[in-house]
Design an enzyme around this catalytic site. Sequence first.
Site, PDB file in Angstrom:
ATOM      1  N   HIS A  72       1.079  -1.135  -0.042  1.00  0.00           N
ATOM      2  CA  HIS A  72      -0.148   0.011   0.121  1.00  0.00           C
ATOM      3  C   HIS A  72       0.725   1.235  -0.085  1.00  0.00           C
ATOM      4  O   HIS A  72       1.985   1.281   0.713  1.00  0.00           O
ATOM      5  CB  HIS A  72      -0.884   0.003   1.254  1.00  0.00           C
ATOM      6  CG  HIS A  72      -2.126  -0.818   1.152  1.00  0.00           C
ATOM      7  ND1 HIS A  72      -3.302  -0.405   1.911  1.00  0.00           N
ATOM      8  CD2 HIS A  72      -2.384  -1.624   0.156  1.00  0.00           C
ATOM      9  CE1 HIS A  72      -4.076  -1.073   1.446  1.00  0.00           C
ATOM     10  NE2 HIS A  72      -4.020  -2.029   0.221  1.00  0.00           N
ATOM     11  N   TYR A 200      -8.828   5.411   8.442  1.00  0.00           N
ATOM     12  CA  TYR A 200      -8.864   5.773   9.869  1.00  0.00           C
ATOM     13  C   TYR A 200      -9.653   6.950  10.112  1.00  0.00           C
ATOM     14  O   TYR A 200      -9.519   8.239   9.755  1.00  0.00           O
ATOM     15  CB  TYR A 200      -7.382   6.159  10.368  1.00  0.00           C
ATOM     16  CG  TYR A 200      -6.384   5.030  10.403  1.00  0.00           C
ATOM     17  CD1 TYR A 200      -5.549   4.757   9.286  1.00  0.00           C
ATOM     18  CD2 TYR A 200      -6.098   4.397  11.715  1.00  0.00           C
ATOM     19  CE1 TYR A 200      -4.746   3.805   9.424  1.00  0.00           C
ATOM     20  CE2 TYR A 200      -5.211   3.495  11.620  1.00  0.00           C
ATOM     21  CZ  TYR A 200      -4.486   3.244  10.480  1.00  0.00           C
ATOM     22  OH  TYR A 200      -3.587   1.947  10.847  1.00  0.00           O
ATOM     23  N   PRO A 292      -3.681  -0.438  19.140  1.00  0.00           N
ATOM     24  CA  PRO A 292      -3.316  -0.560  17.468  1.00  0.00           C
ATOM     25  C   PRO A 292      -3.589   0.449  16.579  1.00  0.00           C
ATOM     26  O   PRO A 292      -3.291   0.290  15.588  1.00  0.00           O
ATOM     27  CB  PRO A 292      -4.397  -1.944  17.212  1.00  0.00           C
ATOM     28  CG  PRO A 292      -5.377  -1.949  18.505  1.00  0.00           C
ATOM     29  CD  PRO A 292      -4.571  -0.963  19.519  1.00  0.00           C
ATOM     30  N   LYS A 296       1.639  -0.513  15.236  1.00  0.00           N
ATOM     31  CA  LYS A 296       2.822  -0.700  15.686  1.00  0.00           C
ATOM     32  C   LYS A 296       3.292  -2.043  16.355  1.00  0.00           C
ATOM     33  O   LYS A 296       4.391  -2.521  16.610  1.00  0.00           O
ATOM     34  CB  LYS A 296       3.163   0.493  16.415  1.00  0.00           C
ATOM     35  CG  LYS A 296       3.249   1.692  15.744  1.00  0.00           C
ATOM     36  CD  LYS A 296       4.454   1.815  14.959  1.00  0.00           C
ATOM     37  CE  LYS A 296       4.223   2.779  13.747  1.00  0.00           C
ATOM     38  NZ  LYS A 296       4.404   1.960  12.462  1.00  0.00           N
ATOM     39  N   TYR A 384       4.313   6.202  10.468  1.00  0.00           N
ATOM     40  CA  TYR A 384       3.439   5.022  10.088  1.00  0.00           C
ATOM     41  C   TYR A 384       4.198   3.967   9.387  1.00  0.00           C
ATOM     42  O   TYR A 384       4.082   2.829   9.761  1.00  0.00           O
ATOM     43  CB  TYR A 384       2.303   5.717   9.261  1.00  0.00           C
ATOM     44  CG  TYR A 384       1.139   4.676   9.153  1.00  0.00           C
ATOM     45  CD1 TYR A 384       1.204   3.663   8.290  1.00  0.00           C
ATOM     46  CD2 TYR A 384       0.238   4.436  10.085  1.00  0.00           C
ATOM     47  CE1 TYR A 384       0.205   2.366   8.124  1.00  0.00           C
ATOM     48  CE2 TYR A 384      -0.715   3.451  10.030  1.00  0.00           C
ATOM     49  CZ  TYR A 384      -0.802   2.401   8.829  1.00  0.00           C
ATOM     50  OH  TYR A 384      -1.647   1.512   8.884  1.00  0.00           O
TER      51      TYR A 384
HETATM   52  P1  FAS Z   1       2.244 -12.372  21.183  1.00  0.00           P
HETATM   53  O1  FAS Z   1       1.256 -12.471  22.383  1.00  0.00           O
HETATM   54  O2  FAS Z   1       1.682 -12.633  19.815  1.00  0.00           O
HETATM   55  O3  FAS Z   1       2.781 -14.290  21.556  1.00  0.00           O
HETATM   56  C1  FAS Z   1       2.977 -14.584  22.973  1.00  0.00           C
HETATM   57  C2  FAS Z   1       3.162 -15.974  23.028  1.00  0.00           C
HETATM   58  O4  FAS Z   1       3.480 -16.383  24.171  1.00  0.00           O
HETATM   59  C3  FAS Z   1       1.593 -16.397  22.646  1.00  0.00           C
HETATM   60  O5  FAS Z   1       1.675 -17.511  21.781  1.00  0.00           O
HETATM   61  C4  FAS Z   1       1.276 -17.003  24.204  1.00  0.00           C
HETATM   62  O6  FAS Z   1       0.550 -18.183  24.126  1.00  0.00           O
HETATM   63  C5  FAS Z   1       2.846 -17.497  24.545  1.00  0.00           C
HETATM   64  N1  FAS Z   1       2.861 -17.624  26.131  1.00  0.00           N
HETATM   65  C6  FAS Z   1       2.397 -16.619  27.123  1.00  0.00           C
HETATM   66  N2  FAS Z   1       2.556 -17.146  28.343  1.00  0.00           N
HETATM   67  C7  FAS Z   1       3.411 -18.300  28.106  1.00  0.00           C
HETATM   68  C8  FAS Z   1       4.050 -18.916  29.099  1.00  0.00           C
HETATM   69  N3  FAS Z   1       3.923 -18.497  30.283  1.00  0.00           N
HETATM   70  N4  FAS Z   1       4.773 -19.848  28.490  1.00  0.00           N
HETATM   71  C9  FAS Z   1       4.682 -20.150  27.505  1.00  0.00           C
HETATM   72  N5  FAS Z   1       4.143 -19.551  26.406  1.00  0.00           N
HETATM   73  C10 FAS Z   1       3.472 -18.491  26.700  1.00  0.00           C
HETATM   74  N6  FAS Z   1      -0.844  -5.164  16.427  1.00  0.00           N
HETATM   75  C11 FAS Z   1      -0.814  -4.422  15.443  1.00  0.00           C
HETATM   76  O7  FAS Z   1       0.172  -4.083  14.877  1.00  0.00           O
HETATM   77  N7  FAS Z   1      -1.933  -4.368  14.881  1.00  0.00           N
HETATM   78  C12 FAS Z   1      -3.298  -4.914  15.355  1.00  0.00           C
HETATM   79  O8  FAS Z   1      -4.310  -4.679  14.734  1.00  0.00           O
HETATM   80  C13 FAS Z   1      -3.080  -5.560  16.517  1.00  0.00           C
HETATM   81  N8  FAS Z   1      -4.199  -6.177  17.192  1.00  0.00           N
HETATM   82  C14 FAS Z   1      -4.296  -6.971  18.216  1.00  0.00           C
HETATM   83  C15 FAS Z   1      -5.479  -7.404  18.869  1.00  0.00           C
HETATM   84  C16 FAS Z   1      -5.516  -8.403  20.025  1.00  0.00           C
HETATM   85  C17 FAS Z   1      -6.580  -8.788  20.658  1.00  0.00           C
HETATM   86  C18 FAS Z   1      -4.153  -8.431  20.742  1.00  0.00           C
HETATM   87  C19 FAS Z   1      -4.178  -9.067  22.045  1.00  0.00           C
HETATM   88  C20 FAS Z   1      -3.096  -7.977  20.035  1.00  0.00           C
HETATM   89  C21 FAS Z   1      -3.123  -6.925  18.821  1.00  0.00           C
HETATM   90  N9  FAS Z   1      -2.029  -6.275  18.380  1.00  0.00           N
HETATM   91  C22 FAS Z   1      -1.918  -5.505  17.177  1.00  0.00           C
HETATM   92  C23 FAS Z   1      -0.543  -6.561  18.742  1.00  0.00           C
HETATM   93  C24 FAS Z   1      -0.090  -7.788  18.599  1.00  0.00           C
HETATM   94  O9  FAS Z   1      -0.196  -8.283  17.087  1.00  0.00           O
HETATM   95  C25 FAS Z   1       1.385  -8.066  19.171  1.00  0.00           C
HETATM   96  O10 FAS Z   1       2.098  -6.648  19.137  1.00  0.00           O
HETATM   97  C26 FAS Z   1       2.105  -9.198  18.538  1.00  0.00           C
HETATM   98  O11 FAS Z   1       1.147 -10.563  18.919  1.00  0.00           O
HETATM   99  C27 FAS Z   1       3.498  -9.208  19.511  1.00  0.00           C
HETATM  100  O12 FAS Z   1       3.912 -10.391  19.081  1.00  0.00           O
HETATM  101  P2  FAS Z   1       4.607 -11.308  20.577  1.00  0.00           P
HETATM  102  O13 FAS Z   1       5.547 -10.411  21.295  1.00  0.00           O
HETATM  103  O14 FAS Z   1       5.195 -12.572  19.749  1.00  0.00           O
HETATM  104  O15 FAS Z   1       3.538 -11.526  21.516  1.00  0.00           O
HETATM  105  C1  PHB Z   2      -5.751  -4.691  11.044  1.00  0.00           C
HETATM  106  O1  PHB Z   2      -5.672  -4.665   9.728  1.00  0.00           O
HETATM  107  O2  PHB Z   2      -5.964  -5.408  11.608  1.00  0.00           O
HETATM  108  C2  PHB Z   2      -5.217  -3.343  11.391  1.00  0.00           C
HETATM  109  C3  PHB Z   2      -4.606  -2.352  10.357  1.00  0.00           C
HETATM  110  C4  PHB Z   2      -4.061  -1.066  10.926  1.00  0.00           C
HETATM  111  C5  PHB Z   2      -4.050  -0.941  12.316  1.00  0.00           C
HETATM  112  C6  PHB Z   2      -4.613  -1.877  13.179  1.00  0.00           C
HETATM  113  C7  PHB Z   2      -5.372  -3.130  12.429  1.00  0.00           C
HETATM  114  O3  PHB Z   2      -3.721   0.211  12.764  1.00  0.00           O
END
Ligand code: FAS
Ligand code: PHB
Length: 389
Positions: A72, A200, A292, A296, A384
Amino acid sequence: MDTQVVIIGGGPAGLLLSQLLNRAGVETVILERSTRAHVLERIRAGILEWGTVELLREAGVGARMEAEGIPHDGCYMTDSDLMVHIDFKGLTGKQVMVYGQTEVTHDLYDAQDAMGTIIHHGVEDVRITGLDDAQAVVEFTLNGEARRLTCAYVAGCDGFHGVSRQSIPKEKRQEFERVYPFGWLGILSRTPPVNDELIYANSPHGFALASMRSETLVRYYVQVPLTDKVEDWSDDRFWTEFRRRIPAQAAERLVKGPSIEKSIAPLRSFASEPMRWGRLFLAGDAAHIVPPTGAKGLNLAVSDVFYLHQALIDMLKRGDARGIDGYSQRALARVWKAMRFSWQMTMMLHRFDGEDGFAAQMRRATMAHLAGSETARKDLAENYIGLPY
Ligand code: FAS
Ligand code: PHB
């Protein structure tokens, strides 16, 4: 030692770190609490900074992203019917990639399986000790059996609710937090995107985001009160609310359809310092959480991994400790800039309950300034697409 690096957490941070270390000849073991199916069914991020794209390519997991991802050149910031185009390509020379975190995680699991990396799923009771000793010790339960691994270093990639951050003495941690009084209700729907680039949307009714996963799969969000539950939101209620928050010229193109996923995510800003404690290094959500709004979260996990994989390779392969000694400070410098951008975007685009007319005027004026100033649009674009590593 049983292995060189034990990685706690099989999400994007843990998997990418393991993949990069393995390719450099560093041995790892990944301990993941959930089943692989559970990790892969989580719907998370959708936008990759170009630095993330390049590191995934370097890790040897870029093929499907290249084939199925959508580059994009920009996005839209809107205020009711005012649409301000942020031309990433024209203002910074860079793009972003639309490619879901779920797909990134899939690609990383496939690559790690091909590497023959040991990934234990369903681990429980993880305990980290020996962080100041000649080797670290990670104890855990697997299928009811007590297990123990000795290693040179531990990477805490276990997200916000993991055990790693808690393994740093509380009195040695400095934590910063802002919890926002609203969440994002997100849906997936097999319908064509309402717009070719993300929107947005700031509106008197609250925030909405029109994102996508492909030309036939959309990811849409609306801001909702923290008291709302997913069951409060029928598809019809979502579509009505989403349609009235996006600009009229986009709303005319809206194709509705059944939701195939629907969830509410709370929004918070959080950071914990330091990101290193002896033989333990935190990366990703284990150390920081951003709302989100700035896309980032996943991308910060990747930049932590960029710094950490280099530092661990320098130390384990060449005995050079400068990278591991400087990791926390180097990673946090970029984390705080992304934290600021994510907070600023959240304040600029969301309605706060009980806010006075002044707050609404500030949002409108910010959008009007964006519309009138290339400098303002360039500042937003630089943040961004991702600040340099
Ligand atoms: P993660 O949380 O992805 O991974 C951590 C892993 O550790 C998980 O698989 C978990 O099961 C495991 N774990 C936890 N405790 C443990 C333990 N005690 N022992 C062993 N394993 C364990 N970011 C964006 O940029 N855009 C978004 O739109 C966006 N939407 C999101 C929506 C939700 C609901 C959430 C929760 C996050 C969102 N995020 C978004 C942020 C998300 O993408 C995180 O930044 C990303 O998953 C980070 O990756 P990890 O650091 O690997 O953490
Ligand atoms: C998404 O596609 O899930 C998304 C994209 C941009 C954002 C947050 C979420 O800032």
